[in-house]
Write an enzyme that holds these catalytic residues in place. Structure first.
Site, short mmCIF file in Angstrom:
data_model
loop_
_atom_site.label_atom_id
_atom_site.label_comp_id
_atom_site.label_asym_id
_atom_site.label_seq_id
_atom_site.Cartn_x
_atom_site.Cartn_y
_atom_site.Cartn_z
CB CYS A 34 -0.88 -0.02 1.01
SG CYS A 34 -0.12 0.05 2.79
CB CYS A 59 -4.52 3.77 5.29
SG CYS A 59 -4.61 2.74 6.46
CB CYS A 103 -3.46 -0.46 9.03
SG CYS A 103 -4.27 -0.93 7.46
FE1 FES Z 1 -1.54 0.14 4.36
FE2 FES Z 1 -3.33 1.05 5.89
S1 FES Z 1 -3.73 0.39 3.87
S2 FES Z 1 -1.09 0.46 6.42
#
Ligand code: FES
Length: 141
Positions: A34, A59, A103
């Site tokens: 991400c 995020c 996350c």
């Molecule tokens: Fe990667 Fe939250 S989407 S840390």
């Protein structure tokens, strides 16, 4: 609602945001999938985490996870802090959607790397760090 009130609270109103200048330990981790990056800073006195701050370029779940992690470990001994897992983070947040569990893993890893950094600089050994390699933190999940 996808996110719990606790997650929303820590996302909108994150605790302990910022850097600690000349921190005793700093951990930076990222997730290659991400692209999110998290940094956790700690100050330690007599094996107790007296200060903990974070900076997260990521995020909302990563921000909430790092925020609650700083609150959970402040005042804890290093040994206690090393017991913190991403499952605890998720639980304290009242849950995270399964696609967002990674996350919370960032928060566990960033904290561990920060403690590792502190331990290295001060020639300390902690049981919870045995076999831990900061270059091998798994960010694939
Ligand atoms: Fe990667 Fe939250 S989407 S840390």
């Amino acid at each position: 609602m996808l996110y719990t009130d606790i997650v929303m609270d820590h996302f909108s109103n994150p605790r302990n945001v910022g850097e600690i200048k000349d921190a005793d330990g700093m951990g930076e981790v990222g997730n290659i999938q991400c692209g999110d990056i998290m940094r956790i800073y700690i100050n330690v006195v007599d094996d107790v985490i007296t200060e903990c701050k974070f900076k997260t370029f990521g995020c909302g779940s990563a921000i909430a996870s790092s925020s609650i992690t700083t609150e959970l470990v402040k005042g804890k001994t290093i040994d206690e802090a090393l017991e913190l897992t991403n499952k605890d983070v998720v639980q304290q947040l009242g849950g995270l959607p399964s696609v967002k569990v990674h996350c919370s893993v960032l928060a566990e890893d960033a904290l561990k790397v920060a403690i590792y950094d502190y331990a290295e600089k001060n020639n300390k050994n902690y049981k919870g760090l045995e076999g831990f390699d900061p270059n091998q933190v798994n960010h694939e999940h």
